[in-house]
Design a protein around this motif. Structure first.
Motif, mmCIF file in Angstrom:
data_model
loop_
_atom_site.group_PDB
_atom_site.id
_atom_site.type_symbol
_atom_site.label_atom_id
_atom_site.label_comp_id
_atom_site.label_asym_id
_atom_site.label_seq_id
_atom_site.Cartn_x
_atom_site.Cartn_y
_atom_site.Cartn_z
ATOM 1 N N LEU A 39 0.937 -1.346 0.410
ATOM 2 C CA LEU A 39 0.556 -0.261 -0.249
ATOM 3 C C LEU A 39 1.227 1.150 0.352
ATOM 4 C CD1 LEU A 39 -2.902 -0.977 2.387
ATOM 5 C CD2 LEU A 39 -2.910 -0.443 0.174
ATOM 6 N N TYR A 41 3.106 1.995 -1.931
ATOM 7 C CA TYR A 41 3.539 2.744 -2.960
ATOM 8 C C TYR A 41 2.505 3.484 -3.468
ATOM 9 C CZ TYR A 41 4.401 3.268 -8.378
ATOM 10 O OH TYR A 41 4.784 3.973 -9.450
ATOM 11 N N PRO A 42 1.007 2.380 -3.688
ATOM 12 C CA PRO A 42 0.029 3.398 -3.681
ATOM 13 C C PRO A 42 -0.987 5.009 -3.559
ATOM 14 C CG PRO A 42 -0.908 1.526 -3.916
ATOM 15 C CD PRO A 42 0.443 1.002 -3.757
ATOM 16 N N TYR A 43 -0.752 4.523 -1.731
ATOM 17 C CA TYR A 43 -0.800 5.655 -1.223
ATOM 18 C C TYR A 43 0.500 5.702 -0.229
ATOM 19 C CZ TYR A 43 -5.483 3.529 -2.410
ATOM 20 O OH TYR A 43 -6.474 2.092 -3.881
ATOM 21 N N ARG A 45 1.008 8.685 1.484
ATOM 22 C CA ARG A 45 0.628 10.005 3.128
ATOM 23 C C ARG A 45 -0.443 9.592 3.108
ATOM 24 N NH1 ARG A 45 1.212 14.849 -1.624
ATOM 25 N NH2 ARG A 45 0.144 13.655 -2.364
ATOM 26 N N THR A 46 -1.179 8.338 2.759
ATOM 27 C CA THR A 46 -2.866 7.722 3.280
ATOM 28 C C THR A 46 -2.752 6.475 3.311
ATOM 29 O OG1 THR A 46 -3.995 7.731 0.787
ATOM 30 C CG2 THR A 46 -3.972 10.058 2.140
ATOM 31 N N MET A 47 -1.503 6.000 3.634
ATOM 32 C CA MET A 47 -1.395 4.149 3.888
ATOM 33 C C MET A 47 -2.354 3.495 4.518
ATOM 34 S SD MET A 47 1.311 2.178 4.306
ATOM 35 C CE MET A 47 1.400 2.382 5.816
ATOM 36 N N LEU A 49 -5.644 5.291 5.924
ATOM 37 C CA LEU A 49 -6.532 5.523 5.657
ATOM 38 C C LEU A 49 -6.953 4.423 5.247
ATOM 39 C CD1 LEU A 49 -9.031 7.356 6.088
ATOM 40 C CD2 LEU A 49 -7.951 8.567 3.752
ATOM 41 N N ALA A 50 -5.667 3.953 4.139
ATOM 42 C CA ALA A 50 -6.504 2.443 2.732
ATOM 43 C C ALA A 50 -6.939 2.096 2.966
ATOM 44 C CB ALA A 50 -5.495 2.859 2.086
ATOM 45 N N GLN A 51 -5.608 1.212 4.302
ATOM 46 C CA GLN A 51 -6.338 -0.125 5.751
ATOM 47 C C GLN A 51 -7.318 0.014 6.251
ATOM 48 O OE1 GLN A 51 -1.968 1.114 7.787
ATOM 49 N NE2 GLN A 51 -1.849 -1.298 6.615
ATOM 50 N N HIS A 53 -10.040 1.781 5.308
ATOM 51 C CA HIS A 53 -11.363 1.665 4.111
ATOM 52 C C HIS A 53 -11.105 0.000 4.143
ATOM 53 C CE1 HIS A 53 -13.155 5.342 4.748
ATOM 54 N NE2 HIS A 53 -12.031 6.249 4.443
ATOM 55 N N GLN A 91 -7.003 9.457 10.787
ATOM 56 C CA GLN A 91 -5.532 9.792 10.549
ATOM 57 C C GLN A 91 -5.347 10.312 12.137
ATOM 58 O OE1 GLN A 91 -3.821 8.698 7.981
ATOM 59 N NE2 GLN A 91 -4.510 10.151 6.794
#
Length: 162
Positions: A39, A41-43, A45-47, A49-51, A53, A91
């Motif tokens: 995660l 690489y694509p996210y 600054r918002t890893m 948040l990605a985890q 969601h 966050q």
């Protein structure tokens, strides 16, 4: 603890424990040790948040399958106003220490439950949704999750819509 923080704690802890690498209630591994490698690489600054969601969506699908969609709320499907507040606060929470292992997550969850509950496999109604009683209903729901994780069955607590 404010209700938004309580919801976030429960979502992360129960989401983590329900993942494939722990108790395998849903097939995701968003909060696992290897997840940041995929995660970051694509996210970048918002890893977190990605985890968040990702695990919430995985848990939501399984809960909806057992409980149904419509006149019920559960930990991963709450009223829109509360969902917006919770999303804004993601966050600002640090869950790293609590999600190091299955044992650390279970121990953290034990600190946030109401009391012991009887075995209730599958969907279990913990009350009628209302703002005043939400904290207690969430703690009772967390007690059902904890009991199910410890004793090896699946429990999906929900609240009826008022």
């Amino acid at each position: 603890m404010p209700i938004v923080d309580l919801v976030l704690n429960y979502r992360f802890l129960i989401g983590y424990l329900g993942e494939k690498s722990q108790f395998d209630w849903w097939g995701s591994n968003f909060l696992g040790a290897s997840s940041p490698a995929f995660l970051m690489y694509p996210y970048p600054r918002t890893m977190l948040l990605a985890q968040y969601h990702g695990v919430c969506e995985a848990a939501l699908l399984v809960h909806d399958e057992y409980i149904g969609v419509g006149e019920n709320y559960h930990l991963y499907r709450l009223p829109d106003s509360l969902e917006r507040e919770v999303s804004k606060a993601v966050q600002n929470i640090d869950m790293k220490e609590r999600l190091l292992s299955k044992d650390s997550a279970v121990e953290a969850l034990e600190q946030l439950v109401y009391s012991e509950v009887e075995k209730s496999e599958g969907p279990v109604n913990v009350g009628v949704f209302n703002d005043e009683g939400l904290e207690l209903m969430l703690k009772v729901a967390a007690s059902h999750y904890l009991n199910a994780f410890k004793k090896g069955y699946k429990s999906f607590p929900y609240m009826k819509e008022a």
